[in-house]
Design a protein around this motif. Structure first.
Motif, PDB file in Angstrom:
ATOM      1  N   ASP A  52       0.818  -1.217   0.000  1.00 31.38           N
ATOM      2  CA  ASP A  52       0.000   0.000   0.000  1.00 31.38           C
ATOM      3  C   ASP A  52       0.852   1.268   0.000  1.00 31.38           C
ATOM      4  N   VAL A  53       1.591   1.422  -1.092  1.00 30.42           N
ATOM      5  CA  VAL A  53       2.492   2.566  -1.269  1.00 30.42           C
ATOM      6  C   VAL A  53       2.076   3.307  -2.533  1.00 30.42           C
ATOM      7  N   TYR A  54       2.035   4.648  -2.458  1.00 37.06           N
ATOM      8  CA  TYR A  54       1.766   5.487  -3.625  1.00 37.06           C
ATOM      9  C   TYR A  54       2.821   6.584  -3.701  1.00 37.06           C
ATOM     10  N   ILE A  55       3.522   6.639  -4.827  1.00 39.11           N
ATOM     11  CA  ILE A  55       4.429   7.739  -5.147  1.00 39.11           C
ATOM     12  C   ILE A  55       3.847   8.381  -6.398  1.00 39.11           C
ATOM     13  N   ALA A  56       3.251   9.551  -6.253  1.00 36.42           N
ATOM     14  CA  ALA A  56       2.391  10.054  -7.321  1.00 36.42           C
ATOM     15  C   ALA A  56       2.457  11.573  -7.456  1.00 36.42           C
ATOM     16  N   ASN A  57       2.380  12.033  -8.697  1.00 38.53           N
ATOM     17  CA  ASN A  57       2.230  13.453  -9.016  1.00 38.53           C
ATOM     18  C   ASN A  57       3.325  14.327  -8.417  1.00 38.53           C
ATOM     19  N   ASN A 113       2.653   1.504  -6.036  1.00 40.17           N
ATOM     20  CA  ASN A 113       2.151   2.246  -7.192  1.00 40.17           C
ATOM     21  C   ASN A 113       2.971   3.509  -7.419  1.00 40.17           C
ATOM     22  N   VAL A 114       3.454   3.689  -8.660  1.00 40.90           N
ATOM     23  CA  VAL A 114       4.252   4.856  -9.022  1.00 40.90           C
ATOM     24  C   VAL A 114       3.618   5.477 -10.260  1.00 40.90           C
ATOM     25  N   TYR A 115       2.834   6.550 -10.071  1.00 39.70           N
ATOM     26  CA  TYR A 115       2.012   7.113 -11.139  1.00 39.70           C
ATOM     27  C   TYR A 115       2.174   8.636 -11.227  1.00 39.70           C
ATOM     28  N   ASN A 116       1.999   9.159 -12.426  1.00 38.05           N
ATOM     29  CA  ASN A 116       1.823  10.610 -12.656  1.00 38.05           C
ATOM     30  C   ASN A 116       3.020  11.456 -12.246  1.00 38.05           C
ATOM     31  N   ASN A 117       4.210  10.875 -12.212  1.00 43.86           N
ATOM     32  CA  ASN A 117       5.386  11.647 -11.825  1.00 43.86           C
ATOM     33  C   ASN A 117       6.060  12.253 -13.048  1.00 43.86           C
ATOM     34  N   LEU A 118       6.630  13.431 -12.867  1.00 44.96           N
ATOM     35  CA  LEU A 118       7.312  14.165 -13.926  1.00 44.96           C
ATOM     36  C   LEU A 118       8.785  14.274 -13.553  1.00 44.96           C
ATOM     37  N   ILE A 119       9.654  13.654 -14.357  1.00 45.78           N
ATOM     38  CA  ILE A 119      11.090  13.605 -14.082  1.00 45.78           C
ATOM     39  C   ILE A 119      11.795  14.275 -15.255  1.00 45.78           C
ATOM     40  N   VAL A 120      12.393  15.430 -15.024  1.00 50.91           N
ATOM     41  CA  VAL A 120      12.910  16.269 -16.106  1.00 50.91           C
ATOM     42  C   VAL A 120      14.364  16.660 -15.834  1.00 50.91           C
ATOM     43  N   ASN A 121      15.235  16.451 -16.818  1.00 53.73           N
ATOM     44  CA  ASN A 121      16.624  16.915 -16.760  1.00 53.73           C
ATOM     45  C   ASN A 121      17.371  16.353 -15.554  1.00 53.73           C
ATOM     46  N   CYS A 122      17.048  15.132 -15.177  1.00 52.48           N
ATOM     47  CA  CYS A 122      17.714  14.496 -14.037  1.00 52.48           C
ATOM     48  C   CYS A 122      18.862  13.604 -14.513  1.00 52.48           C
ATOM     49  N   GLN A 123      19.735  13.238 -13.600  1.00 49.78           N
ATOM     50  CA  GLN A 123      20.983  12.531 -13.863  1.00 49.78           C
ATOM     51  C   GLN A 123      21.940  13.419 -14.670  1.00 49.78           C
ATOM     52  N   ARG A 124      22.096  14.661 -14.201  1.00 52.22           N
ATOM     53  CA  ARG A 124      22.984  15.610 -14.861  1.00 52.22           C
ATOM     54  C   ARG A 124      24.452  15.270 -14.650  1.00 52.22           C
ATOM     55  N   LEU A 125      24.748  14.498 -13.611  1.00 50.23           N
ATOM     56  CA  LEU A 125      26.135  14.161 -13.319  1.00 50.23           C
ATOM     57  C   LEU A 125      26.731  13.275 -14.407  1.00 50.23           C
ATOM     58  N   LYS A 126      25.922  12.317 -14.924  1.00 51.53           N
ATOM     59  CA  LYS A 126      26.385  11.423 -15.981  1.00 51.53           C
ATOM     60  C   LYS A 126      25.160  10.969 -16.759  1.00 51.53           C
ATOM     61  N   ASN A 127      24.869  11.665 -17.856  1.00 57.34           N
ATOM     62  CA  ASN A 127      23.582  11.451 -18.518  1.00 57.34           C
ATOM     63  C   ASN A 127      23.499  10.180 -19.357  1.00 57.34           C
ATOM     64  N   ASP A 182       3.178   3.690 -14.109  1.00 60.57           N
ATOM     65  CA  ASP A 182       2.415   4.136 -15.274  1.00 60.57           C
ATOM     66  C   ASP A 182       2.181   5.638 -15.213  1.00 60.57           C
ATOM     67  N   TYR A 183       1.927   6.208 -16.376  1.00 61.58           N
ATOM     68  CA  TYR A 183       1.606   7.629 -16.534  1.00 61.58           C
ATOM     69  C   TYR A 183       2.736   8.537 -16.037  1.00 61.58           C
ATOM     70  N   ASN A 184       3.970   8.070 -16.084  1.00 62.53           N
ATOM     71  CA  ASN A 184       5.122   8.884 -15.707  1.00 62.53           C
ATOM     72  C   ASN A 184       5.804   9.414 -16.965  1.00 62.53           C
ATOM     73  N   ILE A 185       6.215  10.679 -16.958  1.00 66.70           N
ATOM     74  CA  ILE A 185       6.983  11.254 -18.061  1.00 66.70           C
ATOM     75  C   ILE A 185       8.423  11.457 -17.609  1.00 66.70           C
ATOM     76  N   ILE A 186       9.355  10.945 -18.402  1.00 68.71           N
ATOM     77  CA  ILE A 186      10.783  11.099 -18.129  1.00 68.71           C
ATOM     78  C   ILE A 186      11.396  11.793 -19.341  1.00 68.71           C
ATOM     79  N   TYR A 187      11.820  13.032 -19.144  1.00 77.47           N
ATOM     80  CA  TYR A 187      12.342  13.845 -20.239  1.00 77.47           C
ATOM     81  C   TYR A 187      13.781  14.238 -19.930  1.00 77.47           C
ATOM     82  N   ALA A 188      14.683  14.009 -20.878  1.00 77.10           N
ATOM     83  CA  ALA A 188      16.105  14.226 -20.625  1.00 77.10           C
ATOM     84  C   ALA A 188      16.466  15.690 -20.445  1.00 77.10           C
ATOM     85  N   GLY A 189      15.764  16.589 -21.126  1.00 79.63           N
ATOM     86  CA  GLY A 189      16.116  17.994 -21.039  1.00 79.63           C
ATOM     87  C   GLY A 189      17.482  18.281 -21.640  1.00 79.63           C
TER      88      GLY A 189
END
Length: 415
Positions: A251-256, A284-298, A324-331
């Motif tokens: 019963d875990v939610y990481i969301a938005n 459950n891991v839903y609706n998260n927005l991950i942008v321009n992360c892992q800048r140390l070593k892309n 589901d419904y997660n966006i991962i953008y390199a930036g």
């Protein structure tokens, strides 16, 4: 004032085995009018079988002198060099135990707030920490030990300093079950002299070999605009098993959550290793927005998964862990790579790879630019608008309190 200077001795405020006690320096929207500063131990010390303690509108700063660092005398209580330190009895049945709100807490020698209380009851809302500014952090902004029932919301965490104790500083470091972390803002955890861990380190652990459950991390904004340097492995959100013998997790939610520009991975989910898959459910891991992360070593991942002993899949699957419904953008500097570690580490270099090989995140197409505004909201025409999954059984608002619409957006803000 000048006629009432504190002595540099002990605690500033000590409440021991008392209940229904309020210390109120200011109300919402006002500047603190009680200051606790310069104490050799924790500025505020709360101890014993207590409940309904309120700490409102205080400035708590520059407490703790590090005298106990490296001391071997077992009669000396460790970790007392904090802004607020609690040592509540696990037998406390009343709720809430303590409420800390509308305070400025900064520059204390070790943690800014430590909430220790044994394990206690399995229910939300036992410890309320909200609408505080927590900054100039030496070790952790908030550390909770194994306490259950922690609610941390509507706080701002920022800035690391090096004028105090040692540690790998986190914004929030939690453990135990029945914890909720929501609507907080974190930014600029960088200091060239410190090795940082995570803005949010959300762990589940206990020493009694029982399962943990009911953990929610949602609607948080994390952004890191500082330089990156080797050795500063600053993560966004890390959900992981801590020390101890915890036998299961459910019963875990990481969301938005919106996570921008972290030097290391934006999001990490570690479930498995020593826990059998049959003791893992409803992660459950839903609706998260991950942008321009892992800048140390892309060439490394922005999202990492350790799912040994567990299955992963989409929201429609029967997997132990659902993404589901997660966006991962390199930036401009980051990565859109996902890794999953089972018997070995597998790299998925695009969302299509991840979908095709695991079935995870099947309701997002590609790794699209979310078109963020300078304040990290969704811009006009963002592909993150109206494509998220509704989670109204858990919450129905965004980070600033706006209602979520009939079609949810991805990230902390609703357009």
């Amino acid at each position: 004032d000048n006629g009432h200077n504190p002595t540099n001795n002990g605690h500033g405020i000590n409440i021991s085995t008392k209940s229904y006690v309020s210390v109120i320096g200011a109300v919402e929207g006002s500047q603190p009018r009680i200051r606790v500063t310069g104490c050799s131990d924790a500025g505020v010390y709360l101890y014993g079988l207590c409940h309904h303690i309120q700490i409102f509108g205080l400035e708590i700063d520059n407490n703790g002198d590090g005298y106990r660092d490296g001391q071997s005398d077992e009669s000396i209580t460790p970790y007392m060099d904090d802004g607020i330190y609690t040592n509540f009895s696990s037998k406390t049945e009343e709720t809430p135990v303590v409420e800390i709100a509308h305070c400025k807490i900064h520059d204390n020698y070790q943690d800014q707030i430590t909430l220790a209380a044994g394990r206690g009851k399995k229910e939300f809302g036992r410890f309320l920490v909200h609408h505080n500014e927590i900054y100039n952090i030496n070790d952790d902004g908030i550390e909770t030990g194994d306490s259950q029932g922690i609610d941390i919301y509507n706080n701002v965490f920022h800035t690391l300093v090096t004028n105090g104790g040692n540690g790998h500083p986190d914004g929030i470091q939690t453990a135990g079950g029945y914890q909720r972390i929501w609507n907080n803002t974190f930014y600029d955890f960088f200091n060239p002299d410190k090795v940082s861990n995570a803005y949010i380190l959300c762990s589940y652990r206990n020493s009694v070999g029982q399962p943990e459950s009911h953990i929610m991390v949602y609607n948080n904004l994390i952004y890191h605009n500082n330089p990156v340097q080797e050795g500063n492995y600053i993560r966004g959100i890390e959900f992981t098993k801590g020390n101890g013998n915890v036998s299961g997790i459910s019963d875990v939610y990481i969301a938005n959550n919106t996570i921008i520009g972290t030097p290391f991975h934006g999001l990490s989910v570690v479930v498995g290793d020593s826990i059998p898959g049959e003791n893992v459910s409803n992660i459950n891991v839903y609706n998260n927005l991950i942008v321009n992360c892992q800048r140390l070593k892309n060439t490394e991942p922005a999202l990492t998964i350790n799912s040994k002993n567990c299955s992963t899949g989409s929201i429609e699957s029967n997997a132990h862990i659902k993404f589901d419904y997660n966006i991962i953008y390199a930036g401009e500097e980051g990565s859109c790579i996902v890794t999953e570690e089972k018997e070995k580490k597998i790299y998925y270099k695009t969302n299509e790879d991840w979908v095709n090989e695991t079935g995870c995140n099947k309701n997002v197409s590609g790794n699209p630019d979310p078109l963020l505004t300078p304040d990290y909201r969704l811009g006009e025409g963002s592909p993150a608008i109206d494509i998220g999954i509704k989670l109204t059984q858990l919450f129905d608002y965004d980070i600033v309190g706006n209602p979520r619409s009939s079609k949810w957006d991805i990230g902390a803000y609703e357009k």
